[in-house]
Design a protein around this motif. Structure first.
Motif, PDB file in Angstrom:
ATOM      1  N   ASP A   1     -11.202  -2.860   8.525  1.00  0.00           N
ATOM      2  CA  ASP A   1     -11.091  -1.438   8.850  1.00  0.00           C
ATOM      3  C   ASP A   1     -10.101  -0.775   7.880  1.00  0.00           C
ATOM      4  O   ASP A   1      -8.883  -0.793   8.084  1.00  0.00           O
ATOM      5  CB  ASP A   1     -10.613  -1.279  10.303  1.00  0.00           C
ATOM      6  CG  ASP A   1     -10.717   0.168  10.782  1.00  0.00           C
ATOM      7  OD1 ASP A   1     -10.802   1.072   9.913  1.00  0.00           O
ATOM      8  OD2 ASP A   1     -10.686   0.383  12.003  1.00  0.00           O
TER       9      ASP A   1
ATOM     10  N   MET B   1      -9.606   2.396   7.156  1.00  0.00           N
ATOM     11  CA  MET B   1      -8.944   3.571   7.712  1.00  0.00           C
ATOM     12  C   MET B   1      -7.716   3.169   8.542  1.00  0.00           C
ATOM     13  O   MET B   1      -6.632   3.750   8.399  1.00  0.00           O
ATOM     14  CB  MET B   1      -9.918   4.369   8.566  1.00  0.00           C
ATOM     15  CG  MET B   1      -9.341   5.664   9.130  1.00  0.00           C
ATOM     16  SD  MET B   1      -8.982   6.883   7.850  1.00  0.00           S
ATOM     17  CE  MET B   1     -10.659   7.350   7.389  1.00  0.00           C
ATOM     18  N   LYS B   2      -7.904   2.175   9.397  1.00  0.00           N
ATOM     19  CA  LYS B   2      -6.796   1.709  10.229  1.00  0.00           C
ATOM     20  C   LYS B   2      -5.684   1.121   9.367  1.00  0.00           C
ATOM     21  O   LYS B   2      -4.494   1.329   9.632  1.00  0.00           O
ATOM     22  CB  LYS B   2      -7.307   0.654  11.211  1.00  0.00           C
ATOM     23  CG  LYS B   2      -6.240   0.145  12.167  1.00  0.00           C
ATOM     24  CD  LYS B   2      -6.816  -0.885  13.127  1.00  0.00           C
ATOM     25  CE  LYS B   2      -5.733  -1.411  14.060  1.00  0.00           C
ATOM     26  NZ  LYS B   2      -6.239  -2.436  14.994  1.00  0.00           N
TER      27      LYS B   2
ATOM     28  N   GLN C   1      -4.866   1.907   6.254  1.00  0.00           N
ATOM     29  CA  GLN C   1      -4.126   2.969   5.578  1.00  0.00           C
ATOM     30  C   GLN C   1      -3.211   3.707   6.549  1.00  0.00           C
ATOM     31  O   GLN C   1      -2.063   4.043   6.207  1.00  0.00           O
ATOM     32  CB  GLN C   1      -5.105   3.956   4.920  1.00  0.00           C
ATOM     33  CG  GLN C   1      -5.898   3.378   3.769  1.00  0.00           C
ATOM     34  CD  GLN C   1      -5.004   2.987   2.603  1.00  0.00           C
ATOM     35  OE1 GLN C   1      -3.967   3.581   2.375  1.00  0.00           O
ATOM     36  NE2 GLN C   1      -5.411   1.953   1.865  1.00  0.00           N
ATOM     37  N   GLN C   2      -3.707   3.976   7.749  1.00  0.00           N
ATOM     38  CA  GLN C   2      -2.912   4.699   8.737  1.00  0.00           C
ATOM     39  C   GLN C   2      -1.664   3.914   9.135  1.00  0.00           C
ATOM     40  O   GLN C   2      -0.562   4.471   9.198  1.00  0.00           O
ATOM     41  CB  GLN C   2      -3.760   5.014   9.967  1.00  0.00           C
ATOM     42  CG  GLN C   2      -4.824   6.077   9.734  1.00  0.00           C
ATOM     43  CD  GLN C   2      -5.725   6.274  10.933  1.00  0.00           C
ATOM     44  OE1 GLN C   2      -5.731   5.444  11.867  1.00  0.00           O
ATOM     45  NE2 GLN C   2      -6.504   7.361  10.924  1.00  0.00           N
ATOM     46  N   GLU C   3      -1.832   2.618   9.373  1.00  0.00           N
ATOM     47  CA  GLU C   3      -0.692   1.801   9.786  1.00  0.00           C
ATOM     48  C   GLU C   3       0.297   1.607   8.639  1.00  0.00           C
ATOM     49  O   GLU C   3       1.514   1.552   8.855  1.00  0.00           O
ATOM     50  CB  GLU C   3      -1.172   0.445  10.315  1.00  0.00           C
ATOM     51  CG  GLU C   3      -1.926   0.545  11.630  1.00  0.00           C
ATOM     52  CD  GLU C   3      -2.025  -0.795  12.335  1.00  0.00           C
ATOM     53  OE1 GLU C   3      -1.161  -1.663  12.064  1.00  0.00           O
ATOM     54  OE2 GLU C   3      -2.943  -0.966  13.151  1.00  0.00           O
TER      55      GLU C   3
ATOM     56  N   MET D   1       0.875   3.813   6.213  1.00  0.00           N
ATOM     57  CA  MET D   1       1.600   5.066   6.059  1.00  0.00           C
ATOM     58  C   MET D   1       2.642   5.232   7.169  1.00  0.00           C
ATOM     59  O   MET D   1       3.755   5.739   6.924  1.00  0.00           O
ATOM     60  CB  MET D   1       0.626   6.252   6.070  1.00  0.00           C
ATOM     61  CG  MET D   1      -0.316   6.300   4.868  1.00  0.00           C
ATOM     62  SD  MET D   1       0.551   6.310   3.292  1.00  0.00           S
ATOM     63  CE  MET D   1       1.428   7.870   3.411  1.00  0.00           C
ATOM     64  N   ALA D   2       2.304   4.791   8.363  1.00  0.00           N
ATOM     65  CA  ALA D   2       3.269   4.847   9.466  1.00  0.00           C
ATOM     66  C   ALA D   2       4.466   3.945   9.188  1.00  0.00           C
ATOM     67  O   ALA D   2       5.619   4.303   9.474  1.00  0.00           O
ATOM     68  CB  ALA D   2       2.587   4.438  10.769  1.00  0.00           C
TER      69      ALA D   2
ATOM     70  N   LYS E   1       6.691   5.568   6.532  1.00  0.00           N
ATOM     71  CA  LYS E   1       7.447   6.683   7.108  1.00  0.00           C
ATOM     72  C   LYS E   1       8.598   6.177   7.968  1.00  0.00           C
ATOM     73  O   LYS E   1       9.712   6.726   7.921  1.00  0.00           O
ATOM     74  CB  LYS E   1       6.506   7.551   7.942  1.00  0.00           C
ATOM     75  CG  LYS E   1       7.147   8.829   8.448  1.00  0.00           C
ATOM     76  CD  LYS E   1       6.124   9.697   9.172  1.00  0.00           C
ATOM     77  CE  LYS E   1       6.764  11.000   9.659  1.00  0.00           C
ATOM     78  NZ  LYS E   1       5.772  11.860  10.357  1.00  0.00           N
TER      79      LYS E   1
END
Length: 607
Positions: free
Chosen positions: A425, A427-428, A430-432, A434-435, A438
């Motif tokens: 996945d 998308m998942k 990349q999201q994790e 980036m989190a 941050k």
């Protein structure tokens, strides 16, 4: 076949495609031959068929002889005055008073033992004829034969040999009351001063205009490389004009001169001439003197010409008038050219050296290299010194970048866990990621800024190494005798251990004939890369893994000075990054990175 193997094959094919395209785009230049031509009595330049007995062409059959013999024959056709200074040698012809035989004693055509000195100017009738001519044009009512021109038989009035201490004065009496003199002097470098005068012994006023011409018969052999300008160079009222020989052929036709394409500019303070890779000829008037600059191409004869046409002079009966102009013919030595600009007022003469669009970088980089070389005594170590200075200037940015990379390195275990949880996945993933960035206040792009700043510096240094004369034939150590040329060693013959040579420069296999310096550059680039966190995408990681070796082959045929800079930069960057990462609590393990990379690959294959 799985996706990873397909990506590997694709990356390999693309890498070799880039190498081959580079080789095709920038092949070695092809020499061209110039036709035999001459200057007619009226001052126009026309093609001359090889007729025996003509003083303007080579002797019968000379066109089949070696160039040196044809040149010697052409020189022997006219009476001459020797030119002898510590830096130049040659002669000027009494026929027309031309400066048409000049050699640069400080420079050889190659590093081979016994190589000839560089020949800059050659007379009409010799291959690639190239010469300067100064004369007069009479106003209406004064016939062409009444003023000195291309075929005027000058006599020596004073001076037997033109030296830096002794000028030569030529004289010609037209037999109709006008006596012309041409005083030629030369300094210790490459600047000729031409003082033309006319004495009017008639009972009527005359009006005449002095001129200077540089003629080049046939398009000369050129490097034909996009980073270098060769051809017309001119500074006209604050604007630098650079046009190649093809541009000159495309000028508008001059209706007054059949078969001539030309462009005219009226200058208040400027100069005009021809520039080669390392050598140049230019015409200059006294600073502040206006003149008409003409660049032209005589189509039928294939002659490229620059004219300096000065304002007309009125000479009363019993009076004299004179005009002083300058002619530069020599090597494009930055210090010498800069001195002429400062001491004699030749506006922007230093810009006759092709600094390019990034002149605000190339100029300071050159002068830094030049003075480091004067101090150290070795241009190779000067390049290393310049690299240290550049890295010191960029260190604050590099420090922030390497600190950020250290944090990224610490996050590697957590990033591996995210990759396992996300699976396929994207998308998942990349999201994790980036989190995580941050949360930990990490900027993964922070390492790009020092690299982006290095790009214009790299290209500017490449321009300096390729264009400037000071790098030509500059040695480094051992086998590197010329920093402006590629590393002469070759892996194909195990650096001289095997009993055969290396491919010629125009061979397709020359791209694979890399030397010691390019190999060191590839290894140091690979080591530096191993300190950085690997891209999360497998395809990106694979492409990045190939980059050091692609660059090794691509830059293997570049000037060794540029490869030396890149190698020194890699070593300094590796050392800086390694030490900074240690201060941040990260213990880089280059070879451990290799093992972990292999382990990840095997894990991916099992899946």
């Amino acid at each position: 076949m799985d996706d990873q193997n397909k990506n590997l094959i694709l990356a390999t094919a693309l890498s070799f495609l880039v190498i081959l395209v580079w080789f095709v785009m920038f092949p070695p230049p092809t020499p061209q031959d110039a036709p035999l031509t001459t200057v007619a009595e009226d001052g126009t330049v026309v093609a001359t068929p090889p007729v025996a007995g003509s003083a303007e062409i080579a002797a019968p059959g000379a066109e089949l002889a070696v160039p040196g013999q044809a040149r010697a024959t052409a020189i022997g056709e006219t009476e001459r005055v020797k030119i002898e200074t510590p830096r130049v040698a040659g002669s000027l012809s009494l026929t027309g008073g031309r400066i048409d035989d000049l050699q640069l004693l400080d420079y050889r055509v190659s590093l081979d033992e016994g190589a000839d000195v560089v020949t800059l100017l050659s007379p009409a009738g010799s291959p690639n004829a190239y010469y300067a001519l100064h004369g007069w044009v009479g106003a209406a009512g004064l016939p062409p034969e009444a003023v000195p021109g291309p075929r005027t038989p000058w006599q020596v009035e004073s001076g037997e040999t033109l030296t830096a201490e002794q000028p030569v004065t030529l004289v010609w009496d037209n037999g109709a009351g006008l006596i012309f003199r041409k005083k030629v002097s030369v300094d210790e470098d490459y600047l000729f001063t031409i003082t033309q005068s006319v004495e009017n012994t008639t009972d009527a006023a005359v009006r005449l205009s002095p001129y200077g011409i540089i003629a080049r018969e046939g398009e000369p052999e050129q490097e034909n490389f996009f980073v270098l300008h060769e051809g017309l160079v001119q500074f006209a009222d604050g604007e630098l004009i650079e046009e190649d020989y093809g541009d000159m052929r495309d000028y508008e036709a001059n209706a007054a001169e059949r078969g001539t394409a030309e462009r005219r500019d009226v200058l208040e303070n400027g100069w005009i001439g021809f520039t080669d890779h390392y050598w140049m000829t230019t015409l200059m008037a006294k600073p502040g003197t206006g003149f008409t600059a003409v660049a032209k191409h005589l189509t039928q004869a294939d002659i490229y010409q620059t004219d300096m046409r000065l304002p007309a002079l009125d000479v009363a009966p019993g009076q004299s008038a004179e005009d002083v102009t300058y002619f530069f013919a020599g090597a494009k030595e930055a210090e010498v050219i800069s001195a002429y600009e400062e001491d004699l007022g030749f506006a922007k003469f230093i810009d006759s050296i092709d600094w390019g669009w990034f002149y605000f970088l190339t100029k300071p980089i050159f002068w830094a290299l030049h003075y480091l070389n004067l101090w150290i005594g070795n241009m190779g170590f000067a390049i290393i010194g310049l690299t240290l200075a550049i890295k010191a200037l960029l260190f604050p940015l590099a420090y922030k970048s390497y600190v950020s990379m250290s944090k990224m390195k610490k996050l590697q275990p957590e990033m591996e866990k995210i990759k396992e949880r996300a699976g396929d996945d994207r998308m998942k993933l990349q999201q994790e990621m980036m989190a995580l960035y941050k949360k930990e206040k990490v900027n993964p792009a922070s390492g790009c800024l020092p690299i982006l700043l290095q790009i214009p510096i790299f290209f500017s240094l490449y321009k300096v190494i390729f264009v400037t004369l000071e790098l030509r034939h500059a040695p480094f150590i051992g086998w590197v005798k010329d920093l402006s040329a590629p590393d002469p060693s070759s892996i194909l013959n195990l650096f001289g251990l095997l009993p055969f040579g290396v491919p010629e420069a125009d061979s397709l296999f020359a791209i694979f004939s890399i030397g010691v310096l390019p190999i060191l550059m590839g290894i140091t680039m690979w080591m530096q890369q191993k300190l950085n966190p690997a891209p999360t995408d497998p395809t990106q990681a694979m492409i990045f893994a190939w980059l050091p070796w692609v660059f090794m082959f691509m830059l293997g045929t570049f000037a060794s000075g540029l490869v030396l800079y890149w190698t020194a930069n890699n070593i300094i960057t590796f050392t800086q990054q390694y030490l900074i990462m240690r201060t941040q609590g990260v213990k880089p393990d280059v070879f451990g990175n290799i093992k972990s990379g292999l382990k990840r690959k095997k894990t991916a294959e099992k899946k």
